[in-house]
Scaffold this motif. Structure first.
Motif: not given
Length: 69
Positions: A41-51
């Motif tokens: 999981s990580f949060t991208d530069s736009r603040g969107i969380y990804h799993e």
């Protein structure tokens, strides 16, 4: 510390990109290899969380990234 762009390709049209900060290309490769076949999981530069289930990824590319200031 260097910045690397990691791109996870699911097919020719669908991908997710993340940026990591490590000392070298070798350490970036080791990190990606250690995450193989598991959820990350990580949060991208736009603040969107990804799993992301890396088991579903077909190709992973790593390249050093040079931001323009």
């Amino acid at each position: 510390m260097k910045e690397f762009k990691v791109t996870y390709f699911f097919d020719e049209q669908h991908y997710i990109r993340r940026f990591i900060h490590v000392e070298s290309q070798e350490l970036a490769e080791r990190l990606i290899q250690s995450e193989r076949d598991q959820y990350i999981s990580f949060t991208d530069s736009r603040g969107i969380y990804h799993e992301l289930n890396t088991q579903n990824v077909r190709v992973i590319q790593i390249s050093e990234y040079h931001r323009k200031k």
